[in-house]
Design a protein around this motif. Structure first.
Motif, PDB file in Angstrom:
ATOM      1  N   ARG A  30      -8.704 -11.759  -2.311  1.00  0.00           N
ATOM      2  CA  ARG A  30      -8.893 -10.413  -1.483  1.00  0.00           C
ATOM      3  C   ARG A  30      -7.856  -9.515  -1.821  1.00  0.00           C
ATOM      4  O   ARG A  30      -8.336  -8.305  -1.765  1.00  0.00           O
ATOM      5  N   LEU A  31      -6.529  -9.822  -2.143  1.00  0.00           N
ATOM      6  CA  LEU A  31      -5.714  -8.826  -2.496  1.00  0.00           C
ATOM      7  C   LEU A  31      -6.030  -8.307  -3.755  1.00  0.00           C
ATOM      8  O   LEU A  31      -5.307  -6.997  -3.895  1.00  0.00           O
ATOM      9  N   GLN A  32      -6.742  -8.977  -4.455  1.00  0.00           N
ATOM     10  CA  GLN A  32      -6.962  -8.350  -5.919  1.00  0.00           C
ATOM     11  C   GLN A  32      -8.172  -7.219  -5.813  1.00  0.00           C
ATOM     12  O   GLN A  32      -8.291  -6.641  -6.597  1.00  0.00           O
ATOM     13  N   LYS A  33      -8.794  -7.269  -4.777  1.00  0.00           N
ATOM     14  CA  LYS A  33      -9.753  -6.320  -4.643  1.00  0.00           C
ATOM     15  C   LYS A  33      -9.349  -4.993  -4.648  1.00  0.00           C
ATOM     16  O   LYS A  33      -8.505  -4.767  -3.903  1.00  0.00           O
ATOM     17  N   PRO A  34      -9.957  -4.038  -5.301  1.00  0.00           N
ATOM     18  CA  PRO A  34      -9.763  -2.534  -5.095  1.00  0.00           C
ATOM     19  C   PRO A  34      -9.382  -2.052  -3.915  1.00  0.00           C
ATOM     20  O   PRO A  34     -10.492  -2.365  -3.032  1.00  0.00           O
ATOM     21  N   GLY A  35      -8.692  -1.366  -3.510  1.00  0.00           N
ATOM     22  CA  GLY A  35      -8.515  -0.584  -2.369  1.00  0.00           C
ATOM     23  C   GLY A  35      -7.494  -1.385  -1.148  1.00  0.00           C
ATOM     24  O   GLY A  35      -7.219  -1.192  -0.052  1.00  0.00           O
ATOM     25  N   THR A  36      -7.589  -2.732  -1.497  1.00  0.00           N
ATOM     26  CA  THR A  36      -6.824  -3.731  -0.265  1.00  0.00           C
ATOM     27  C   THR A  36      -5.603  -3.174  -0.027  1.00  0.00           C
ATOM     28  O   THR A  36      -4.944  -2.990   1.175  1.00  0.00           O
ATOM     29  N   TYR A  37      -4.534  -2.982  -1.179  1.00  0.00           N
ATOM     30  CA  TYR A  37      -3.298  -2.529  -0.753  1.00  0.00           C
ATOM     31  C   TYR A  37      -3.056  -1.128  -0.212  1.00  0.00           C
ATOM     32  O   TYR A  37      -2.366  -0.769   0.776  1.00  0.00           O
ATOM     33  N   LYS A  38      -4.052  -0.270  -0.519  1.00  0.00           N
ATOM     34  CA  LYS A  38      -4.100   1.145   0.136  1.00  0.00           C
ATOM     35  C   LYS A  38      -4.408   0.923   1.686  1.00  0.00           C
ATOM     36  O   LYS A  38      -4.107   1.684   2.322  1.00  0.00           O
ATOM     37  N   TYR A  39      -5.674   0.086   1.944  1.00  0.00           N
ATOM     38  CA  TYR A  39      -5.676  -0.321   3.420  1.00  0.00           C
ATOM     39  C   TYR A  39      -4.264  -0.627   4.128  1.00  0.00           C
ATOM     40  O   TYR A  39      -4.099  -0.221   5.085  1.00  0.00           O
ATOM     41  N   LEU A  40      -3.669  -1.769   3.396  1.00  0.00           N
ATOM     42  CA  LEU A  40      -2.569  -2.247   3.996  1.00  0.00           C
ATOM     43  C   LEU A  40      -1.539  -1.182   4.185  1.00  0.00           C
ATOM     44  O   LEU A  40      -0.960  -1.213   5.410  1.00  0.00           O
ATOM     45  N   ASP A  41      -1.253  -0.301   3.368  1.00  0.00           N
ATOM     46  CA  ASP A  41      -0.478   0.654   3.433  1.00  0.00           C
ATOM     47  C   ASP A  41      -0.615   1.644   4.896  1.00  0.00           C
ATOM     48  O   ASP A  41       0.177   2.053   5.187  1.00  0.00           O
ATOM     49  N   LYS A  42      -1.746   1.655   5.044  1.00  0.00           N
ATOM     50  CA  LYS A  42      -2.301   2.639   6.062  1.00  0.00           C
ATOM     51  C   LYS A  42      -2.127   1.928   7.590  1.00  0.00           C
ATOM     52  O   LYS A  42      -1.635   2.714   8.426  1.00  0.00           O
ATOM     53  N   ILE A  43      -1.712   0.568   7.504  1.00  0.00           N
ATOM     54  CA  ILE A  43      -1.241  -0.163   8.872  1.00  0.00           C
ATOM     55  C   ILE A  43      -0.016  -0.269   8.981  1.00  0.00           C
ATOM     56  O   ILE A  43       0.325  -0.940   9.947  1.00  0.00           O
ATOM     57  N   THR A  44       0.815  -0.014   7.939  1.00  0.00           N
ATOM     58  CA  THR A  44       2.173   0.021   8.258  1.00  0.00           C
ATOM     59  C   THR A  44       2.993   1.093   7.774  1.00  0.00           C
ATOM     60  O   THR A  44       2.378   1.958   7.101  1.00  0.00           O
ATOM     61  N   GLU A  45       4.216   1.283   8.067  1.00  0.00           N
ATOM     62  CA  GLU A  45       4.935   2.405   7.833  1.00  0.00           C
ATOM     63  C   GLU A  45       5.489   2.415   6.439  1.00  0.00           C
ATOM     64  O   GLU A  45       6.492   3.296   6.190  1.00  0.00           O
ATOM     65  N   GLY A  46       5.568   1.381   5.812  1.00  0.00           N
ATOM     66  CA  GLY A  46       6.023   0.993   4.551  1.00  0.00           C
ATOM     67  C   GLY A  46       5.745  -0.385   3.935  1.00  0.00           C
ATOM     68  O   GLY A  46       5.420  -1.002   4.642  1.00  0.00           O
ATOM     69  N   PRO A  47       6.067  -0.435   2.577  1.00  0.00           N
ATOM     70  CA  PRO A  47       5.883  -1.895   2.064  1.00  0.00           C
ATOM     71  C   PRO A  47       6.643  -2.917   3.010  1.00  0.00           C
ATOM     72  O   PRO A  47       7.897  -2.509   2.976  1.00  0.00           O
ATOM     73  N   VAL A  48       6.132  -3.948   3.024  1.00  0.00           N
ATOM     74  CA  VAL A  48       6.908  -5.223   3.427  1.00  0.00           C
ATOM     75  C   VAL A  48       6.989  -6.363   2.258  1.00  0.00           C
ATOM     76  O   VAL A  48       5.964  -6.963   2.151  1.00  0.00           O
ATOM     77  N   TYR A  49       7.969  -6.460   1.923  1.00  0.00           N
ATOM     78  CA  TYR A  49       8.365  -7.565   0.766  1.00  0.00           C
ATOM     79  C   TYR A  49       9.270  -8.686   1.242  1.00  0.00           C
ATOM     80  O   TYR A  49       9.002  -9.688   0.572  1.00  0.00           O
ATOM     81  N   ASN A  50       9.976  -8.382   2.461  1.00  0.00           N
ATOM     82  CA  ASN A  50      10.734  -9.536   2.630  1.00  0.00           C
ATOM     83  C   ASN A  50      11.202  -9.476   4.123  1.00  0.00           C
ATOM     84  O   ASN A  50      10.554  -8.529   4.897  1.00  0.00           O
ATOM     85  N   PHE A  51      11.882 -10.350   4.575  1.00  0.00           N
ATOM     86  CA  PHE A  51      12.228 -10.426   6.036  1.00  0.00           C
ATOM     87  C   PHE A  51      12.947  -9.019   6.355  1.00  0.00           C
ATOM     88  O   PHE A  51      12.758  -8.570   7.629  1.00  0.00           O
TER      89      PHE A  51
END
Length: 109
Positions: A30-51
């Motif tokens: 699912r993460l490899q599908k186009p647009g997935t990360y763009k969608y996830l970016d819309k529901i967070t205020e920034g990237p989440v890579y770690n704790f």
């Protein structure tokens, strides 16, 4: 090889669980599908890579979401740092009820 057949020891709640492995594989697909990360970016205020990134989350907003879900009769983990799981005990109706409740609560917060 992994113990007991080999010298490497692996332990964890879902280690070697075929359902967990399948879910992980499908998540990666699912993460490899186009647009997935763009969608996830819309529901967070920034990237989440770690704790450290996760600790920047809006805990007050999650608390409102949590209480709202309880008011809708949906019981979820009380911390945004925990995971939620479905099981064979959850019917399609349970899942639809949860989705409807989340949509309603998210509109209110």
């Amino acid at each position: 090889m992994v113990a007991p057949a080999g010298p490497m020891y692996q332990v964890g709640t879902l280690s070697g669980n075929l359902l967990a492995l399948t879910a992980g594989i499908h998540t990666l697909k699912r993460l490899q599908k186009p647009g997935t990360y763009k969608y996830l970016d819309k529901i967070t205020e920034g990237p989440v890579y770690n704790f450290e990134d996760a600790k920047k989350s809006d805990t007050a907003k999650f608390a409102r979401f949590y209480r709202g879900m309880l008011e809708q009769g949906v019981y979820i983990a009380p911390s945004q740092f925990e995971a939620g799981f479905t099981s064979l005990a959850h019917t399609p109706e349970d899942i639809q009820k949860t989705i409807a409740a989340a949509e309603k609560v998210l509109q209110q917060i």
